[in-house]
Design an enzyme around this catalytic site. Sequence first.
Site, PDB file in Angstrom:
ATOM      1  CE1 TYR A 113       5.490   4.782   4.370  1.00 52.31           C
ATOM      2  CE2 TYR A 113       5.859   2.479   3.854  1.00 52.31           C
ATOM      3  CZ  TYR A 113       6.109   3.583   4.648  1.00 52.31           C
ATOM      4  OH  TYR A 113       6.989   3.476   5.704  1.00 52.31           O
ATOM      5  CB  CYS A 209      12.249   4.339  -5.676  1.00 50.86           C
ATOM      6  SG  CYS A 209      11.943   5.378  -4.239  1.00 50.86           S
TER       7      CYS A 209
END
Length: 253
Positions: A113, A209
């Site tokens: 990612y 997150c």
Amino acid sequence: RRGFTSGEIMVVLVASSPVFPSKNNFVKALRKEHPEITTVILNVNDQNTSMVLGERNITLYGKGYIVDTLCGHTFAISPSAFYQVNPVQTELLYQTAMDYAGLTGKETVVDVYCGIGTIGIIAADKAKSVIGVELNPASVKDARNNARHNNIGNITFYQNDAERFLNEMQEQNAKADVIFMDPPRAGSTQSFMASAISLNPDRIVYISCNPETLARDLEFFKKHQYTAEKIQPVDMFPFTTHMETVCLLTRRK
């Protein structure tokens, strides 16, 4: 978007059509009010979805991207690229991730990612080699340009699905010493984590997150020979309930 160190400012206008009457006059009027703007882009999104940005960007003024400096490296940021919104805390976040990775110059690092290559390029200073994997072709293009502009020669970026790429590495008996993973709010998937584990990395640095999906994913790693050694929240979004968290996972011998 604003480059924290460079001061460059990007304005992105999102419209459902590429047709923009009097666009030159609009840009001229906008820059008269705000001459600090360095680029203006028209993003075309004709899809009825929750996504804010579409796939097509038309540069109306300037170079179509802004440049900013992070952890001593310069990054070009295009309209569609992911870039943390709090650059002061981002440096703390990434420095924590580097500290947890414990790089000595001998490691093969995989950054999944990877976006525009921020983590991988920063890690390349202290690693033997770095592989970045990202599905978004625009981000991969940015990442390759960023590596070139920073004179980083020991990093290679691949445009591929991260899980598929890790499976291909495993089939080729390739090894990763350290894996950085920074998934979206939905967290990772069990199949992806299994693919990461199949490479037998000594350390996995998980940047999250979303604490809820992080806790869920750590349970999976715990059942598959990886221990959460350290965990450090970083307050990226003051006065909100959101935060980023860095977690070091080590393989049990």
